[in-house]
Design a protein around this motif. Structure first.
Motif, PDB file in Angstrom:
ATOM      1  N   GLY A  71      13.668  -3.334  32.452  1.00 21.33           N
ATOM      2  CA  GLY A  71      12.734  -3.391  31.324  1.00 21.33           C
ATOM      3  C   GLY A  71      13.107  -4.321  30.214  1.00 21.33           C
ATOM      4  O   GLY A  71      12.472  -4.311  29.153  1.00 21.33           O
ATOM      5  N   SER A  72      14.169  -5.116  30.383  1.00 21.40           N
ATOM      6  CA  SER A  72      14.647  -5.993  29.320  1.00 21.40           C
ATOM      7  C   SER A  72      14.869  -5.170  28.051  1.00 21.40           C
ATOM      8  O   SER A  72      15.225  -3.991  28.137  1.00 21.40           O
ATOM      9  CB  SER A  72      13.659  -7.151  29.099  1.00 21.40           C
ATOM     10  N   ALA A  73      14.667  -5.730  26.878  1.00 20.77           N
ATOM     11  CA  ALA A  73      14.961  -5.024  25.626  1.00 20.77           C
ATOM     12  C   ALA A  73      14.135  -3.752  25.473  1.00 20.77           C
ATOM     13  O   ALA A  73      14.560  -2.810  24.795  1.00 20.77           O
ATOM     14  CB  ALA A  73      14.734  -5.949  24.437  1.00 20.77           C
ATOM     15  N   PHE A  74      12.964  -3.697  26.113  1.00 16.66           N
ATOM     16  CA  PHE A  74      12.156  -2.473  26.058  1.00 16.66           C
ATOM     17  C   PHE A  74      12.916  -1.296  26.664  1.00 16.66           C
ATOM     18  O   PHE A  74      12.743  -0.148  26.260  1.00 16.66           O
ATOM     19  CB  PHE A  74      10.834  -2.667  26.802  1.00 16.66           C
ATOM     20  N   GLY A  75      13.755  -1.575  27.660  1.00 14.58           N
ATOM     21  CA  GLY A  75      14.483  -0.529  28.356  1.00 14.58           C
ATOM     22  C   GLY A  75      15.554   0.152  27.521  1.00 14.58           C
ATOM     23  O   GLY A  75      16.072   1.203  27.914  1.00 14.58           O
ATOM     24  N   LEU A  76      15.889  -0.411  26.368  1.00 16.94           N
ATOM     25  CA  LEU A  76      16.872   0.233  25.495  1.00 16.94           C
ATOM     26  C   LEU A  76      16.379   1.588  24.998  1.00 16.94           C
ATOM     27  O   LEU A  76      17.176   2.435  24.590  1.00 16.94           O
ATOM     28  CB  LEU A  76      17.209  -0.675  24.310  1.00 16.94           C
ATOM     29  N   ASP A  77      15.065   1.785  25.059  1.00 21.16           N
ATOM     30  CA  ASP A  77      14.486   3.072  24.640  1.00 21.16           C
ATOM     31  C   ASP A  77      14.930   4.217  25.543  1.00 21.16           C
ATOM     32  O   ASP A  77      14.852   5.390  25.158  1.00 21.16           O
ATOM     33  CB  ASP A  77      12.957   2.956  24.638  1.00 21.16           C
ATOM     34  N   VAL A  78      15.409   3.897  26.734  1.00 18.89           N
ATOM     35  CA  VAL A  78      15.910   4.911  27.672  1.00 18.89           C
ATOM     36  C   VAL A  78      16.977   5.776  27.011  1.00 18.89           C
ATOM     37  O   VAL A  78      17.042   6.992  27.221  1.00 18.89           O
ATOM     38  CB  VAL A  78      16.469   4.227  28.944  1.00 18.89           C
ATOM     39  N   GLY A  79      17.825   5.159  26.204  1.00 19.73           N
ATOM     40  CA  GLY A  79      18.912   5.885  25.560  1.00 19.73           C
ATOM     41  C   GLY A  79      18.432   7.055  24.721  1.00 19.73           C
ATOM     42  O   GLY A  79      19.099   8.103  24.664  1.00 19.73           O
ATOM     43  N   SER A  80      17.281   6.904  24.080  1.00 24.67           N
ATOM     44  CA  SER A  80      16.745   7.990  23.247  1.00 24.67           C
ATOM     45  C   SER A  80      16.387   9.201  24.097  1.00 24.67           C
ATOM     46  O   SER A  80      16.609  10.352  23.686  1.00 24.67           O
ATOM     47  CB  SER A  80      15.512   7.502  22.483  1.00 24.67           C
ATOM     48  N   GLY A  81      15.847   8.968  25.273  1.00 23.14           N
ATOM     49  CA  GLY A  81      15.509  10.069  26.170  1.00 23.14           C
ATOM     50  C   GLY A  81      16.736  10.786  26.696  1.00 23.14           C
ATOM     51  O   GLY A  81      16.752  12.014  26.826  1.00 23.14           O
ATOM     52  N   VAL A  82      17.788  10.019  27.004  1.00 25.65           N
ATOM     53  CA  VAL A  82      19.030  10.625  27.460  1.00 25.65           C
ATOM     54  C   VAL A  82      19.621  11.478  26.336  1.00 25.65           C
ATOM     55  O   VAL A  82      20.079  12.607  26.560  1.00 25.65           O
ATOM     56  CB  VAL A  82      20.042   9.552  27.912  1.00 25.65           C
ATOM     57  N   MET A  83      19.585  10.962  25.118  1.00 22.72           N
ATOM     58  CA  MET A  83      20.084  11.727  23.963  1.00 22.72           C
ATOM     59  C   MET A  83      19.317  13.028  23.793  1.00 22.72           C
ATOM     60  O   MET A  83      19.905  14.080  23.516  1.00 22.72           O
ATOM     61  CB  MET A  83      19.970  10.893  22.691  1.00 22.72           C
ATOM     62  N   LYS A  84      18.009  12.965  23.946  1.00 21.76           N
ATOM     63  CA  LYS A  84      17.171  14.160  23.775  1.00 21.76           C
ATOM     64  C   LYS A  84      17.566  15.235  24.789  1.00 21.76           C
ATOM     65  O   LYS A  84      17.710  16.418  24.439  1.00 21.76           O
ATOM     66  CB  LYS A  84      15.697  13.800  23.926  1.00 21.76           C
ATOM     67  N   PHE A  85      17.750  14.824  26.037  1.00 25.54           N
ATOM     68  CA  PHE A  85      18.138  15.787  27.068  1.00 25.54           C
ATOM     69  C   PHE A  85      19.492  16.406  26.745  1.00 25.54           C
ATOM     70  O   PHE A  85      19.678  17.624  26.839  1.00 25.54           O
ATOM     71  CB  PHE A  85      18.180  15.107  28.439  1.00 25.54           C
ATOM     72  N   LEU A  86      20.462  15.583  26.375  1.00 25.22           N
ATOM     73  CA  LEU A  86      21.802  16.084  26.088  1.00 25.22           C
ATOM     74  C   LEU A  86      21.801  17.007  24.870  1.00 25.22           C
ATOM     75  O   LEU A  86      22.459  18.052  24.867  1.00 25.22           O
ATOM     76  CB  LEU A  86      22.766  14.918  25.878  1.00 25.22           C
ATOM     77  N   GLU A  87      21.053  16.631  23.838  1.00 23.57           N
ATOM     78  CA  GLU A  87      20.986  17.487  22.648  1.00 23.57           C
ATOM     79  C   GLU A  87      20.406  18.853  22.994  1.00 23.57           C
ATOM     80  O   GLU A  87      20.913  19.889  22.529  1.00 23.57           O
ATOM     81  CB  GLU A  87      20.149  16.829  21.560  1.00 23.57           C
TER      82      GLU A  87
END
Length: 323
Positions: A71-87
């Motif tokens: 996803g190029s730079a758009f794919g950096l948003d993936v990190g927010s979803g991983v954080m949400k799951f972990l939180e």
């Protein structure tokens, strides 16, 4: 040295998810208690998140996950979803008012003009993290961050081959170490044992050799070579290392890319490798660094050899069968 599965290295968990088209996706590596983290960015066009905090002089010494995404730079948003799951699962750095998951990551360029192909986002990252706790097991080839990866881009898509995601791991005494690598390189993938091209720039049934093509166009300064590149990955281990040593291990792991991708670390690649350590078993860091490079080398080869052909890209195994 005994070869093992990447999923044998505990307590790390690995999850993946592709978008609805199956042509882009993300891969996540998680550590609930927090792993000692490091990173090395060697490419000239990186796309990363939270890499500054991995510098040895900075405060946070443990990370709870790493994401690798298309996803190029758009794919950096993936990190927010991983954080949400972990939180939601009580995992993160104790900041007193909240637990804050520390999740650095990197992206590769696999954007498509096809409107059916989405972009990895927070929702996809959340699902990838959730998949790390279930079935099926980690899959290689056309999955996760390697879903639409390709190699050999010097003459565009018509002459490129399928890349993918691969892994390789081993046990040496009590030390376990492995690598997960998403191969989407500008250059060709070379087998170091033979010196032969495994996958890369081709025409008909012959490899054109990217370096040779570049040398023939040495004076073409205005050539646009940004065709969608970057190889990204993570080394995981149970070896005991400091944060500074984890950064050095990540640095040494790039030797595996240099052995198998020619050319590597170009101005249009964003080559980035992370290191995550469970910090358990004392070791010789020189030997660990050498093992990290070996794991990356073998994971790169595994990535292209495990991949399947698509409408746009022939796979290495189909190409060699044809030849």
């Amino acid at each position: 040295m005994k070869e093992i599965k990447i999923t044998d290295i505990r307590p790390f968990k690995i999850g993946q998810k592709e978008d609805g088209s199956g042509r882009t996706g993300c891969t996540v590596l998680l550590h609930e208690e927090g792993a000692v983290g490091g990173v090395s960015v060697r490419g000239g066009a990186p796309g990363t998140r939270e890499t500054d905090l991995l510098k040895p002089e900075n405060l946070v010494h443990h990370i709870h996950g790493v994401f690798l995404s298309g996803g190029s730079a758009f794919g950096l948003d993936v990190g927010s979803g991983v954080m949400k799951f972990l939180e939601e699962n009580g995992i993160g750095f104790d900041a007193q008012v909240a637990r804050v998951p520390i999740v650095p990551g990197a992206i590769l360029f696999d954007l498509s003009e096809d409107p059916a192909v989405g972009r990895p986002d927070a929702a996809l990252g959340y699902e990838a993290a959730r998949s790390a706790y279930g079935k099926p097991a980690f899959r290689t080839g056309n999955y996760g961050a390697g879903a639409e990866a390709s190699v050999g881009k010097a003459l565009g898509k018509a002459h490129s081959m399928k890349g993918g995601i691969g892994s390789w791991a081993c046990r040496i005494g009590e030390i376990e170490i492995g690598a997960v690598i998403a191969v989407n390189s500008f250059g060709d993938v070379i087998d170091p044992a033979t010196g032969q091209v495994v996958a890369g720039l081709y025409e008909g049934d012959e490899f054109l050799h990217t370096e040779k093509q570049l040398f023939n166009q040495m004076e073409a300064a205005d050539t646009n070579r940004f065709q969608g590149n970057t190889t990204i990955g993570t080394v995981i281990t149970n070896a005991a290392v400091t944060k500074a040593e984890a950064n050095k291990i990540a640095d040494a792991a790039h030797d595996g890319l240099a052995r198998t991708i020619r050319p590597s670390h170009t101005f249009v690649d964003g080559d980035t490798i992370f290191c995550m350590s469970d910090n358990q078993i004392p070791c010789d860091t020189n030997a660990l660094a050498a093992a990290a490079a070996l794991c990356v080398e073998k994971a790169v080869l595994h990535a292209v050899l495990a991949s399947e052909s698509t409408k746009e890209y022939p796979s290495a195994k189909d190409f060699h069968m044809k030849g």
